[in-house]
Design a protein around this motif. Structure first.
Motif, PDB file in Angstrom:
ATOM      1  N   PRO A 117     138.741 -59.362 -45.160  1.00  0.00           N
ATOM      2  CA  PRO A 117     140.017 -60.020 -45.423  1.00  0.00           C
ATOM      3  C   PRO A 117     140.186 -61.327 -44.632  1.00  0.00           C
ATOM      4  CG  PRO A 117     140.349 -58.279 -43.825  1.00  0.00           C
ATOM      5  CD  PRO A 117     138.886 -58.227 -44.238  1.00  0.00           C
ATOM      6  N   THR A 118     139.134 -61.789 -43.957  1.00  0.00           N
ATOM      7  CA  THR A 118     139.252 -62.950 -43.066  1.00  0.00           C
ATOM      8  C   THR A 118     139.055 -64.291 -43.759  1.00  0.00           C
ATOM      9  OG1 THR A 118     136.930 -62.630 -42.462  1.00  0.00           O
ATOM     10  CG2 THR A 118     138.590 -61.638 -41.016  1.00  0.00           C
ATOM     11  N   SER A 137     119.214 -61.069 -31.166  1.00  0.00           N
ATOM     12  CA  SER A 137     119.248 -62.325 -30.406  1.00  0.00           C
ATOM     13  C   SER A 137     120.612 -63.017 -30.461  1.00  0.00           C
ATOM     14  CB  SER A 137     118.150 -63.265 -30.903  1.00  0.00           C
ATOM     15  OG  SER A 137     118.314 -63.500 -32.282  1.00  0.00           O
ATOM     16  N   ASN A 138     121.356 -62.835 -31.537  1.00  0.00           N
ATOM     17  CA  ASN A 138     122.685 -63.447 -31.636  1.00  0.00           C
ATOM     18  C   ASN A 138     123.753 -62.388 -31.344  1.00  0.00           C
ATOM     19  OD1 ASN A 138     122.281 -62.046 -33.995  1.00  0.00           O
ATOM     20  ND2 ASN A 138     123.042 -63.647 -35.336  1.00  0.00           N
ATOM     21  N   TRP A 139     123.651 -61.777 -30.174  1.00  0.00           N
ATOM     22  CA  TRP A 139     124.492 -60.648 -29.779  1.00  0.00           C
ATOM     23  C   TRP A 139     125.982 -60.964 -29.735  1.00  0.00           C
ATOM     24  CZ3 TRP A 139     127.064 -61.524 -25.225  1.00  0.00           C
ATOM     25  CH2 TRP A 139     126.537 -62.521 -24.396  1.00  0.00           C
ATOM     26  N   THR A 140     126.359 -62.230 -29.554  1.00  0.00           N
ATOM     27  CA  THR A 140     127.794 -62.541 -29.485  1.00  0.00           C
ATOM     28  C   THR A 140     128.503 -62.283 -30.812  1.00  0.00           C
ATOM     29  OG1 THR A 140     127.367 -64.875 -29.903  1.00  0.00           O
ATOM     30  CG2 THR A 140     127.628 -64.211 -27.604  1.00  0.00           C
ATOM     31  N   ASN A 141     127.777 -62.354 -31.918  1.00  0.00           N
ATOM     32  CA  ASN A 141     128.408 -62.007 -33.192  1.00  0.00           C
ATOM     33  C   ASN A 141     128.883 -60.559 -33.178  1.00  0.00           C
ATOM     34  OD1 ASN A 141     128.219 -64.456 -34.598  1.00  0.00           O
ATOM     35  ND2 ASN A 141     126.077 -64.067 -35.061  1.00  0.00           N
ATOM     36  N   ASP A 142     128.045 -59.656 -32.640  1.00  0.00           N
ATOM     37  CA  ASP A 142     128.380 -58.231 -32.628  1.00  0.00           C
ATOM     38  C   ASP A 142     129.427 -57.892 -31.577  1.00  0.00           C
ATOM     39  OD1 ASP A 142     126.486 -57.827 -34.637  1.00  0.00           O
ATOM     40  OD2 ASP A 142     124.908 -57.341 -33.213  1.00  0.00           O
ATOM     41  N   THR A 143     129.406 -58.593 -30.438  1.00  0.00           N
ATOM     42  CA  THR A 143     130.286 -58.244 -29.324  1.00  0.00           C
ATOM     43  C   THR A 143     131.585 -59.044 -29.290  1.00  0.00           C
ATOM     44  OG1 THR A 143     129.130 -59.773 -27.836  1.00  0.00           O
ATOM     45  CG2 THR A 143     128.352 -57.483 -27.879  1.00  0.00           C
ATOM     46  N   ALA A 144     131.727 -60.016 -30.134  1.00  0.00           N
ATOM     47  CA  ALA A 144     132.965 -60.811 -30.150  1.00  0.00           C
ATOM     48  C   ALA A 144     133.459 -61.008 -31.585  1.00  0.00           C
ATOM     49  CB  ALA A 144     132.751 -62.156 -29.459  1.00  0.00           C
ATOM     50  N   THR A 145     132.724 -61.776 -32.374  1.00  0.00           N
ATOM     51  CA  THR A 145     133.172 -62.103 -33.731  1.00  0.00           C
ATOM     52  C   THR A 145     133.439 -60.852 -34.559  1.00  0.00           C
ATOM     53  OG1 THR A 145     131.862 -64.134 -33.630  1.00  0.00           O
ATOM     54  CG2 THR A 145     132.603 -63.412 -35.812  1.00  0.00           C
ATOM     55  N   LYS A 146     132.507 -59.908 -34.554  1.00  0.00           N
ATOM     56  CA  LYS A 146     132.673 -58.720 -35.398  1.00  0.00           C
ATOM     57  C   LYS A 146     133.714 -57.756 -34.842  1.00  0.00           C
ATOM     58  CE  LYS A 146     128.407 -58.993 -37.969  1.00  0.00           C
ATOM     59  NZ  LYS A 146     127.165 -58.316 -38.373  1.00  0.00           N
ATOM     60  N   VAL A 147     133.970 -57.799 -33.550  1.00  0.00           N
ATOM     61  CA  VAL A 147     135.067 -56.996 -33.006  1.00  0.00           C
ATOM     62  C   VAL A 147     136.360 -57.444 -33.686  1.00  0.00           C
ATOM     63  CG1 VAL A 147     136.425 -56.460 -30.947  1.00  0.00           C
ATOM     64  CG2 VAL A 147     133.923 -56.565 -30.789  1.00  0.00           C
ATOM     65  N   ALA A 186     139.821 -55.900 -40.544  1.00  0.00           N
ATOM     66  CA  ALA A 186     139.511 -55.133 -41.758  1.00  0.00           C
ATOM     67  C   ALA A 186     139.982 -53.687 -41.638  1.00  0.00           C
ATOM     68  CB  ALA A 186     138.014 -55.178 -42.039  1.00  0.00           C
ATOM     69  N   ASP A 187     140.546 -53.332 -40.470  1.00  0.00           N
ATOM     70  CA  ASP A 187     141.088 -52.003 -40.199  1.00  0.00           C
ATOM     71  C   ASP A 187     140.021 -50.901 -40.237  1.00  0.00           C
ATOM     72  OD1 ASP A 187     143.376 -50.658 -39.336  1.00  0.00           O
ATOM     73  OD2 ASP A 187     143.820 -49.932 -41.362  1.00  0.00           O
ATOM     74  N   VAL A 188     138.822 -51.210 -39.746  1.00  0.00           N
ATOM     75  CA  VAL A 188     137.762 -50.204 -39.634  1.00  0.00           C
ATOM     76  C   VAL A 188     138.138 -49.283 -38.471  1.00  0.00           C
ATOM     77  CG1 VAL A 188     135.317 -49.832 -39.144  1.00  0.00           C
ATOM     78  CG2 VAL A 188     136.020 -51.760 -40.585  1.00  0.00           C
ATOM     79  N   PRO A 189     138.257 -47.965 -38.719  1.00  0.00           N
ATOM     80  CA  PRO A 189     138.743 -47.049 -37.683  1.00  0.00           C
ATOM     81  C   PRO A 189     137.864 -46.949 -36.435  1.00  0.00           C
ATOM     82  CG  PRO A 189     138.762 -45.992 -39.838  1.00  0.00           C
ATOM     83  CD  PRO A 189     138.063 -47.304 -39.994  1.00  0.00           C
ATOM     84  N   VAL A 201     145.215 -51.833 -34.140  1.00  0.00           N
ATOM     85  CA  VAL A 201     146.660 -51.959 -34.361  1.00  0.00           C
ATOM     86  C   VAL A 201     146.950 -53.429 -34.629  1.00  0.00           C
ATOM     87  CG1 VAL A 201     148.944 -51.695 -33.323  1.00  0.00           C
ATOM     88  CG2 VAL A 201     147.141 -50.031 -32.810  1.00  0.00           C
ATOM     89  N   ASP A 202     147.577 -53.701 -35.767  1.00  0.00           N
ATOM     90  CA  ASP A 202     147.914 -55.072 -36.152  1.00  0.00           C
ATOM     91  C   ASP A 202     146.698 -55.993 -36.083  1.00  0.00           C
ATOM     92  OD1 ASP A 202     150.605 -54.389 -36.590  1.00  0.00           O
ATOM     93  OD2 ASP A 202     151.099 -54.709 -34.470  1.00  0.00           O
ATOM     94  N   GLY A 203     145.554 -55.497 -36.564  1.00  0.00           N
ATOM     95  CA  GLY A 203     144.344 -56.317 -36.629  1.00  0.00           C
ATOM     96  C   GLY A 203     143.634 -56.540 -35.312  1.00  0.00           C
ATOM     97  N   THR A 204     143.916 -55.709 -34.315  1.00  0.00           N
ATOM     98  CA  THR A 204     143.270 -55.854 -33.014  1.00  0.00           C
ATOM     99  C   THR A 204     142.892 -54.480 -32.473  1.00  0.00           C
ATOM    100  OG1 THR A 204     144.623 -57.796 -32.533  1.00  0.00           O
ATOM    101  CG2 THR A 204     143.552 -56.747 -30.657  1.00  0.00           C
TER     102      THR A 204
END
Length: 190
Positions: A72-73, A114-124, A130-133, A152-155
């Motif tokens: 939804p981003t 190698s691009n770990w910041t995507n997983d630890t920041a962007t995808k968080v 996206a409300d993934v539980p 909660v509220d997208g965070t």
């Protein structure tokens, strides 16, 4: 900035020109991830075996790797998680480009590369929006596993952190009972 269709077309061209690479559109930007290493793939294989062992299918879930989630981003945003537990009827929620609606994803796991910041920041951020539980990150860069739950509220609230020697309990809300050893999530199956 590329026009929406141009961005999607550019992502498609990259996917065709870079076999084995993962191409995603996150927050309106194309992200390309190199092919995974052996330990990364062993972790995913082991997770599939564990989900089979606890009979996730009988609980109404399917376990998939590399299946796209429509986000939804942005108008053409999508992610391709390393592994996911999804509702059994997820195929009924196809949006486009082999991506499915986010509401069928119960748990998403990413193993950092190698691009770990995507997983630890962007995808968080995007998985929370996206409300993934439940979002699980095997953070090989920092030698720990992070578990984000119940946005909660997208965070997501602050994650639970797990170190080597510990196990990660999969939240009951996912629909299966699993205890995942941190060492295996980080290193792959022995």
């Amino acid at each position: 900035m590329l026009h929406e269709s141009s961005l999607a077309d550019a992502a498609d061209r990259l996917w065709e020109e870079l076999p084995g690479h993962r191409v995603e559109i996150l927050n309106g930007s194309i992200v390309v991830t190199p092919p995974p290493d052996g330990s990364h793939q062993e972790t995913l294989t082991w997770l599939i075996e564990e989900c089979s062992r606890v009979r996730a299918r009988k609980a109404g879930l399917r376990y998939v790797s590399g299946v796209g989630m429509w986000l939804p981003t942005g108008p053409v945003d999508y992610a391709v998680p390393d592994f996911a537990l999804v509702d059994a009827d997820y195929k009924d929620t196809l949006v486009e480009k082999n991506c499915y609606a986010p509401h069928v994803f119960r748990l998403v796991l990413e193993v950092t590369s190698s691009n770990w910041t995507n997983d630890t920041a962007t995808k968080v951020d995007i998985y929370a929006r996206a409300d993934v539980p439940a979002y699980l990150v095997a953070d090989r860069k920092h030698d720990e596993v992070l578990l984000y739950t119940d946005p909660v509220d997208g965070t997501y609230p602050d994650p639970q952190r797990f170190k080597r020697g510990q196990t990660v309990p999969v939240p009951e809300s996912v629909g299966v009972t699993l205890e995942l050893p941190v060492n295996t999530l980080l290193d792959g199956d022995d």
